[in-house]
Design a protein around this motif. Structure first.
Motif, PDB file in Angstrom:
ATOM      1  N   ILE A  77       0.852  -1.184   0.000  1.00  0.00           N
ATOM      2  CA  ILE A  77       0.000   0.000   0.000  1.00  0.00           C
ATOM      3  C   ILE A  77       0.893   1.241   0.000  1.00  0.00           C
ATOM      4  O   ILE A  77       1.827   1.343   0.792  1.00  0.00           O
ATOM      5  CB  ILE A  77      -0.917   0.017   1.246  1.00  0.00           C
ATOM      6  CG1 ILE A  77      -1.858  -1.200   1.248  1.00  0.00           C
ATOM      7  CG2 ILE A  77      -1.694   1.315   1.343  1.00  0.00           C
ATOM      8  CD1 ILE A  77      -2.851  -1.250   0.128  1.00  0.00           C
ATOM      9  N   ARG A  78       0.597   2.179  -0.896  1.00  0.00           N
ATOM     10  CA  ARG A  78       1.351   3.441  -0.890  1.00  0.00           C
ATOM     11  C   ARG A  78       0.938   4.263   0.333  1.00  0.00           C
ATOM     12  O   ARG A  78      -0.238   4.496   0.554  1.00  0.00           O
ATOM     13  CB  ARG A  78       1.125   4.221  -2.179  1.00  0.00           C
ATOM     14  CG  ARG A  78       1.852   3.569  -3.357  1.00  0.00           C
ATOM     15  CD  ARG A  78       1.698   4.334  -4.626  1.00  0.00           C
ATOM     16  NE  ARG A  78       0.320   4.124  -5.086  1.00  0.00           N
ATOM     17  CZ  ARG A  78      -0.335   4.970  -5.862  1.00  0.00           C
ATOM     18  NH1 ARG A  78       0.221   6.082  -6.268  1.00  0.00           N
ATOM     19  NH2 ARG A  78      -1.567   4.708  -6.234  1.00  0.00           N
ATOM     20  N   CYS A  79       1.924   4.682   1.120  1.00  0.00           N
ATOM     21  CA  CYS A  79       1.663   5.398   2.371  1.00  0.00           C
ATOM     22  C   CYS A  79       1.961   6.888   2.283  1.00  0.00           C
ATOM     23  O   CYS A  79       1.679   7.624   3.224  1.00  0.00           O
ATOM     24  CB  CYS A  79       2.463   4.766   3.510  1.00  0.00           C
ATOM     25  SG  CYS A  79       1.904   3.114   3.927  1.00  0.00           S
ATOM     26  N   GLY A  80       2.535   7.340   1.188  1.00  0.00           N
ATOM     27  CA  GLY A  80       2.738   8.772   0.986  1.00  0.00           C
ATOM     28  C   GLY A  80       1.451   9.392   0.483  1.00  0.00           C
ATOM     29  O   GLY A  80       0.654   8.737  -0.197  1.00  0.00           O
ATOM     30  N   THR A 116      -6.160   2.569  -5.772  1.00  0.00           N
ATOM     31  CA  THR A 116      -6.777   1.364  -6.301  1.00  0.00           C
ATOM     32  C   THR A 116      -5.774   0.228  -6.265  1.00  0.00           C
ATOM     33  O   THR A 116      -4.632   0.385  -6.693  1.00  0.00           O
ATOM     34  CB  THR A 116      -7.255   1.593  -7.752  1.00  0.00           C
ATOM     35  OG1 THR A 116      -8.208   2.666  -7.741  1.00  0.00           O
ATOM     36  CG2 THR A 116      -7.916   0.352  -8.323  1.00  0.00           C
ATOM     37  N   VAL A 117      -6.208  -0.903  -5.724  1.00  0.00           N
ATOM     38  CA  VAL A 117      -5.406  -2.126  -5.678  1.00  0.00           C
ATOM     39  C   VAL A 117      -6.059  -3.078  -6.683  1.00  0.00           C
ATOM     40  O   VAL A 117      -7.253  -3.333  -6.601  1.00  0.00           O
ATOM     41  CB  VAL A 117      -5.415  -2.732  -4.261  1.00  0.00           C
ATOM     42  CG1 VAL A 117      -4.755  -4.092  -4.242  1.00  0.00           C
ATOM     43  CG2 VAL A 117      -4.763  -1.781  -3.270  1.00  0.00           C
ATOM     44  N   THR A 118      -5.271  -3.573  -7.620  1.00  0.00           N
ATOM     45  CA  THR A 118      -5.824  -4.398  -8.689  1.00  0.00           C
ATOM     46  C   THR A 118      -5.280  -5.811  -8.656  1.00  0.00           C
ATOM     47  O   THR A 118      -4.079  -6.017  -8.844  1.00  0.00           O
ATOM     48  CB  THR A 118      -5.529  -3.764 -10.069  1.00  0.00           C
ATOM     49  OG1 THR A 118      -6.020  -2.420 -10.059  1.00  0.00           O
ATOM     50  CG2 THR A 118      -6.210  -4.535 -11.181  1.00  0.00           C
ATOM     51  N   GLU A 139     -11.035  -0.541  -4.553  1.00  0.00           N
ATOM     52  CA  GLU A 139     -10.751   0.885  -4.685  1.00  0.00           C
ATOM     53  C   GLU A 139     -10.976   1.547  -3.330  1.00  0.00           C
ATOM     54  O   GLU A 139     -12.105   1.597  -2.833  1.00  0.00           O
ATOM     55  CB  GLU A 139     -11.636   1.541  -5.730  1.00  0.00           C
ATOM     56  CG  GLU A 139     -11.319   3.012  -5.900  1.00  0.00           C
ATOM     57  CD  GLU A 139     -12.138   3.692  -6.974  1.00  0.00           C
ATOM     58  OE1 GLU A 139     -12.246   4.930  -6.906  1.00  0.00           O
ATOM     59  OE2 GLU A 139     -12.668   3.002  -7.856  1.00  0.00           O
ATOM     60  N   PHE A 140      -9.892   2.009  -2.737  1.00  0.00           N
ATOM     61  CA  PHE A 140      -9.972   2.744  -1.484  1.00  0.00           C
ATOM     62  C   PHE A 140     -10.234   4.206  -1.841  1.00  0.00           C
ATOM     63  O   PHE A 140      -9.471   4.798  -2.596  1.00  0.00           O
ATOM     64  CB  PHE A 140      -8.661   2.622  -0.699  1.00  0.00           C
ATOM     65  CG  PHE A 140      -8.404   1.234  -0.183  1.00  0.00           C
ATOM     66  CD1 PHE A 140      -9.072   0.744   0.916  1.00  0.00           C
ATOM     67  CD2 PHE A 140      -7.476   0.414  -0.812  1.00  0.00           C
ATOM     68  CE1 PHE A 140      -8.840  -0.543   1.391  1.00  0.00           C
ATOM     69  CE2 PHE A 140      -7.231  -0.867  -0.348  1.00  0.00           C
ATOM     70  CZ  PHE A 140      -7.911  -1.344   0.758  1.00  0.00           C
ATOM     71  N   SER A 141     -11.312   4.773  -1.318  1.00  0.00           N
ATOM     72  CA  SER A 141     -11.637   6.163  -1.614  1.00  0.00           C
ATOM     73  C   SER A 141     -11.843   6.922  -0.309  1.00  0.00           C
ATOM     74  O   SER A 141     -12.158   6.336   0.727  1.00  0.00           O
ATOM     75  CB  SER A 141     -12.888   6.238  -2.495  1.00  0.00           C
ATOM     76  OG  SER A 141     -13.953   5.522  -1.918  1.00  0.00           O
ATOM     77  N   SER A 142     -11.679   8.231  -0.388  1.00  0.00           N
ATOM     78  CA  SER A 142     -11.826   9.074   0.797  1.00  0.00           C
ATOM     79  C   SER A 142     -13.189   8.871   1.441  1.00  0.00           C
ATOM     80  O   SER A 142     -14.193   8.677   0.755  1.00  0.00           O
ATOM     81  CB  SER A 142     -11.665  10.549   0.425  1.00  0.00           C
ATOM     82  OG  SER A 142     -10.334  10.838   0.113  1.00  0.00           O
ATOM     83  N   ASN A 143     -13.196   8.907   2.769  1.00  0.00           N
ATOM     84  CA  ASN A 143     -14.423   8.863   3.568  1.00  0.00           C
ATOM     85  C   ASN A 143     -15.191   7.551   3.405  1.00  0.00           C
ATOM     86  O   ASN A 143     -16.387   7.504   3.585  1.00  0.00           O
ATOM     87  CB  ASN A 143     -15.328  10.054   3.227  1.00  0.00           C
ATOM     88  CG  ASN A 143     -16.269  10.394   4.361  1.00  0.00           C
ATOM     89  OD1 ASN A 143     -15.918  10.263   5.525  1.00  0.00           O
ATOM     90  ND2 ASN A 143     -17.458  10.829   4.027  1.00  0.00           N
ATOM     91  N   SER A 144     -14.479   6.460   3.034  1.00  0.00           N
ATOM     92  CA  SER A 144     -15.153   5.164   2.905  1.00  0.00           C
ATOM     93  C   SER A 144     -14.441   4.125   3.762  1.00  0.00           C
ATOM     94  O   SER A 144     -13.228   4.154   3.910  1.00  0.00           O
ATOM     95  CB  SER A 144     -15.173   4.700   1.446  1.00  0.00           C
ATOM     96  OG  SER A 144     -13.882   4.332   1.017  1.00  0.00           O
ATOM     97  N   ARG A 145     -15.236   3.228   4.330  1.00  0.00           N
ATOM     98  CA  ARG A 145     -14.690   2.121   5.116  1.00  0.00           C
ATOM     99  C   ARG A 145     -14.989   0.842   4.348  1.00  0.00           C
ATOM    100  O   ARG A 145     -16.127   0.594   3.967  1.00  0.00           O
ATOM    101  CB  ARG A 145     -15.321   2.059   6.492  1.00  0.00           C
ATOM    102  CG  ARG A 145     -14.731   0.946   7.350  1.00  0.00           C
ATOM    103  CD  ARG A 145     -15.293   0.913   8.749  1.00  0.00           C
ATOM    104  NE  ARG A 145     -15.483   2.261   9.236  1.00  0.00           N
ATOM    105  CZ  ARG A 145     -16.174   2.576  10.307  1.00  0.00           C
ATOM    106  NH1 ARG A 145     -16.744   1.652  11.030  1.00  0.00           N
ATOM    107  NH2 ARG A 145     -16.323   3.820  10.688  1.00  0.00           N
TER     108      ARG A 145
END
Length: 178
Positions: A77-80, A116-118, A139-145
């Protein structure tokens, strides 16, 4: 560019403080005249969150699985991150790292920079020295769990035998007895 703020999200989020420090909130208000009253600014989560529940399957009880579960890891996962202060958009940057989530009453949680992780190994569990993996696109998006429930079946080394279910022939062979 003063409107773009860079962050580095901790990959080690295994305690409450580290987990909370990974959160990025953003809010703004406009056209507010100077006042002695407080100014209300509503904020939103700019990060995404993953909540991993691990439940016992065949061969495990909750207690035995808890004893054998050694680690949980979210892979690559990109952490920057770069936050645009004008729009509130958060963009992932930098190299990929493995994230160690925080265990919160049986749910492992981690903050994830939107990305997005594919079709790759997303989660790795160490259960009694054996790695178990989940390959997923998400797809990880802002304000979503993102909720992720993993059912773990016991696997032994060597032969694992499963017994299939019965096939009913849908005929009742009973009768009236006098």
């Amino acid at each position: 560019d003063v409107s773009r703020v860079r962050y580095e999200i901790p990959a080690e989020q295994s305690d409450a403080q580290a987990f909370k420090s990974a959160e990025i909130l953003w809010g703004k208000t406009g056209l507010t005249a100077p006042t002695e009253e407080f100014v209300r600014i509503g904020t939103t989560h700019r990060m995404s969150q993953i909540a991993i529940s691990i439940v016992p399957g065949k061969g495990y009880t909750e207690e035995s699985l808890r004893e054998e579960l050694r680690s949980v890891r979210i892979n690559s996962i990109r952490c920057g991150a770069v936050l645009d202060l004008r729009s509130g958009s958060l963009t992932a940057t930098g190299e990929e790292k493995d994230i160690v989530p925080y265990e919160d009453n049986g749910v492992w949680r981690a903050m994830i920079v939107p990305q997005t992780v594919t079709d790759r190994v997303l989660i790795t569990l160490d259960v009694n020295g054996m790695e178990r993996t989940l390959t997923k696109s998400i797809e990880f998006s802002s304000n979503s769990r993102k909720k992720c429930t993993l059912t773990i079946n016991k696997i032994s080394e060597g032969i694992n035998v499963g017994i299939g279910g019965w096939e009913d022939d849908d005929t009742d062979y009973g009768g009236v007895l006098n």
